[in-house]
Write a protein that holds these residues in place. Structure first.
Motif, PDB file in Angstrom:
ATOM      1  N   ASP A 192     -18.207  40.339  12.842  1.00 38.36           N
ATOM      2  CA  ASP A 192     -17.069  39.452  13.059  1.00 38.36           C
ATOM      3  C   ASP A 192     -17.546  38.009  12.971  1.00 38.36           C
ATOM      4  O   ASP A 192     -18.537  37.639  13.611  1.00 38.36           O
ATOM      5  CB  ASP A 192     -16.435  39.674  14.436  1.00 38.36           C
ATOM      6  CG  ASP A 192     -15.761  41.038  14.560  1.00 38.36           C
ATOM      7  OD1 ASP A 192     -15.413  41.612  13.510  1.00 38.36           O
ATOM      8  OD2 ASP A 192     -15.596  41.525  15.688  1.00 38.36           O
ATOM      9  N   LYS A 250     -13.901  39.707   9.010  1.00 41.10           N
ATOM     10  CA  LYS A 250     -14.295  40.924   9.734  1.00 41.10           C
ATOM     11  C   LYS A 250     -14.764  41.962   8.729  1.00 41.10           C
ATOM     12  O   LYS A 250     -14.065  42.262   7.764  1.00 41.10           O
ATOM     13  CB  LYS A 250     -13.109  41.472  10.528  1.00 41.10           C
ATOM     14  CG  LYS A 250     -13.442  42.674  11.413  1.00 41.10           C
ATOM     15  CD  LYS A 250     -12.215  43.115  12.185  1.00 41.10           C
ATOM     16  CE  LYS A 250     -12.528  44.239  13.147  1.00 41.10           C
ATOM     17  NZ  LYS A 250     -13.380  43.788  14.271  1.00 41.10           N
ATOM     18  N   LEU A 251     -15.965  42.484   8.955  1.00 44.29           N
ATOM     19  CA  LEU A 251     -16.504  43.562   8.132  1.00 44.29           C
ATOM     20  C   LEU A 251     -16.530  44.839   8.961  1.00 44.29           C
ATOM     21  O   LEU A 251     -17.025  44.830  10.096  1.00 44.29           O
ATOM     22  CB  LEU A 251     -17.926  43.238   7.660  1.00 44.29           C
ATOM     23  CG  LEU A 251     -18.167  41.854   7.029  1.00 44.29           C
ATOM     24  CD1 LEU A 251     -19.614  41.734   6.582  1.00 44.29           C
ATOM     25  CD2 LEU A 251     -17.219  41.613   5.863  1.00 44.29           C
ATOM     26  N   GLU A 252     -16.013  45.909   8.400  1.00 41.93           N
ATOM     27  CA  GLU A 252     -15.975  47.196   9.092  1.00 41.93           C
ATOM     28  C   GLU A 252     -16.708  48.255   8.272  1.00 41.93           C
ATOM     29  O   GLU A 252     -16.289  48.593   7.164  1.00 41.93           O
ATOM     30  CB  GLU A 252     -14.528  47.649   9.325  1.00 41.93           C
ATOM     31  CG  GLU A 252     -13.788  46.865  10.380  1.00 41.93           C
ATOM     32  CD  GLU A 252     -12.405  47.432  10.648  1.00 41.93           C
ATOM     33  OE1 GLU A 252     -11.938  48.279   9.854  1.00 41.93           O
ATOM     34  OE2 GLU A 252     -11.781  47.034  11.654  1.00 41.93           O
ATOM     35  N   ASN A 253     -17.827  48.733   8.811  1.00 47.67           N
ATOM     36  CA  ASN A 253     -18.608  49.792   8.163  1.00 47.67           C
ATOM     37  C   ASN A 253     -18.858  49.502   6.680  1.00 47.67           C
ATOM     38  O   ASN A 253     -18.755  50.386   5.825  1.00 47.67           O
ATOM     39  CB  ASN A 253     -17.900  51.141   8.312  1.00 47.67           C
ATOM     40  CG  ASN A 253     -17.857  51.599   9.757  1.00 47.67           C
ATOM     41  OD1 ASN A 253     -18.831  51.477  10.484  1.00 47.67           O
ATOM     42  ND2 ASN A 253     -16.714  52.116  10.178  1.00 47.67           N
ATOM     43  N   ASN A 294     -21.172  46.125  10.449  1.00 40.87           N
ATOM     44  CA  ASN A 294     -20.003  45.636  11.189  1.00 40.87           C
ATOM     45  C   ASN A 294     -20.286  44.222  11.658  1.00 40.87           C
ATOM     46  O   ASN A 294     -21.324  43.968  12.277  1.00 40.87           O
ATOM     47  CB  ASN A 294     -19.704  46.542  12.387  1.00 40.87           C
ATOM     48  CG  ASN A 294     -19.204  47.911  11.971  1.00 40.87           C
ATOM     49  OD1 ASN A 294     -18.043  48.075  11.612  1.00 40.87           O
ATOM     50  ND2 ASN A 294     -20.087  48.904  11.988  1.00 40.87           N
ATOM     51  N   GLY A 300     -16.171  50.965   3.211  1.00 48.43           N
ATOM     52  CA  GLY A 300     -15.883  49.998   4.261  1.00 48.43           C
ATOM     53  C   GLY A 300     -14.797  49.017   3.883  1.00 48.43           C
ATOM     54  O   GLY A 300     -14.216  49.086   2.796  1.00 48.43           O
ATOM     55  N   LYS A 321     -29.269  47.054   7.344  1.00 48.63           N
ATOM     56  CA  LYS A 321     -28.672  47.143   8.678  1.00 48.63           C
ATOM     57  C   LYS A 321     -28.902  45.852   9.459  1.00 48.63           C
ATOM     58  O   LYS A 321     -29.936  45.201   9.301  1.00 48.63           O
ATOM     59  CB  LYS A 321     -29.275  48.307   9.468  1.00 48.63           C
ATOM     60  CG  LYS A 321     -28.955  49.689   8.899  1.00 48.63           C
ATOM     61  CD  LYS A 321     -29.595  50.768   9.750  1.00 48.63           C
ATOM     62  CE  LYS A 321     -29.310  52.164   9.215  1.00 48.63           C
ATOM     63  NZ  LYS A 321     -27.878  52.547   9.403  1.00 48.63           N
ATOM     64  N   LYS A 380     -23.313  50.516   6.530  1.00 51.06           N
ATOM     65  CA  LYS A 380     -22.351  50.508   7.627  1.00 51.06           C
ATOM     66  C   LYS A 380     -22.473  49.250   8.492  1.00 51.06           C
ATOM     67  O   LYS A 380     -22.657  49.313   9.709  1.00 51.06           O
ATOM     68  CB  LYS A 380     -22.499  51.769   8.481  1.00 51.06           C
ATOM     69  CG  LYS A 380     -22.155  53.036   7.726  1.00 51.06           C
ATOM     70  CD  LYS A 380     -22.281  54.279   8.591  1.00 51.06           C
ATOM     71  CE  LYS A 380     -21.922  55.534   7.800  1.00 51.06           C
ATOM     72  NZ  LYS A 380     -22.056  56.768   8.609  1.00 51.06           N
TER      73      LYS A 380
END
Length: 245
Positions: A26, A4-7, A24, A59, A225, A22
């Motif tokens: 899963d 899981k990557l968050e921001n 995000n 992040g 992005k 940023k």
């Protein structure tokens, strides 16, 4: 969720644009994911942040629910055992034989001297031979790597990664140096490994056709992005233009 990557963000130099901005994401265990994008879009940065070859600027990264962006020393080494890597230019030792290059995949488990002086146990050699069998190179164990074709060298790289006993296999343009036929063979091999062993695959690719043929999921990146995240059947021409604009 396996990863899981968050921001997740990465800026190489202050004042420059973010290579990742940023992000995000899963990733479930057992997925085969292809990442598409222009050169400089952030694909390689994404892969290198996941395996901690580089540190993100901001992040979080969670692997099997454990936050890994702050890992150091022994903890980082143990994490990297689980994340194997195959490279565009193979990253093999040309003058060493095939079996020794494959055994280098166990570097996270024993010292460099063991590889240099070839002090391997019989069960370790058998494991390396089994990996070479899976990639169709069992008859090449004693050949010097420099005598092999590009496709054969990439298969050695895959066998080395398998010997690491990873839970996830990352690829940074693993077939871009190969001719179309050999690239197809290597992608088929990775697809078989994913199907039969359940190892999660995240592959940076430059060919939309290969991504469509072998992926369960495609991620498109543009200027750091994510601009597409879906199945191959949902990737339309308008999405391809957005990824490569």
């Amino acid at each position: 969720m396996q990863l899981k990557l968050e921001n997740l963000s990465k800026q190489y130099n202050k004042g420059e644009a973010y290579a990742l901005d940023k992000v995000n994401l899963d990733i479930k265990e057992g997925e085969f994911i292809s990442v598409l994008g222009l050169s400089g879009s952030g694909k390689s940065t994404l892969i290198r942040c996941i395996n901690r070859l580089i540190d993100p600027t901001d992040g979080n990264i969670y692997f099997e629910e454990k936050e890994i962006t702050k890992l150091k020393g022994e903890d980082l080494r143990l994490y990297r055992r689980k994340i194997a890597m195959i490279f565009q230019q193979y990253n093999l030792i040309p003058r060493m034989d095939v079996i020794t290059n494959v055994l280098a995949g166990r570097f996270g488990y024993f010292s460099a001297n063991k590889i240099i002086f070839k002090k391997f146990k019989s069960n370790e050699i058998m494991e390396a031979e089994a990996a070479l069998e899976k990639v169709g190179l069992i008859n090449f164990t004693n050949r010097q790597v420099k005598t092999l074709s590009g496709g054969q060298q990439q298969r050695v790289g895959i066998a080395r990664a398998l010997l690491q006993q990873p839970k996830m296999l990352l690829g940074d343009e693993p077939v871009s140096s190969l001719d179309p036929v050999t690239a197809e063979e290597v992608m088929k091999l990775l697809w078989d490994i994913n199907k039969n062993q359940g190892i999660t695959m995240v592959m940076n690719l430059h060919t939309v056709e290969l991504a469509r043929a072998y992926s369960k999921r495609i991620i498109g990146i543009n200027k750091g992005k994510i601009v597409f995240d879906g199945s191959p059947k949902d990737l339309y021409e308008i999405d391809i233009k957005e990824i490569y604009r």
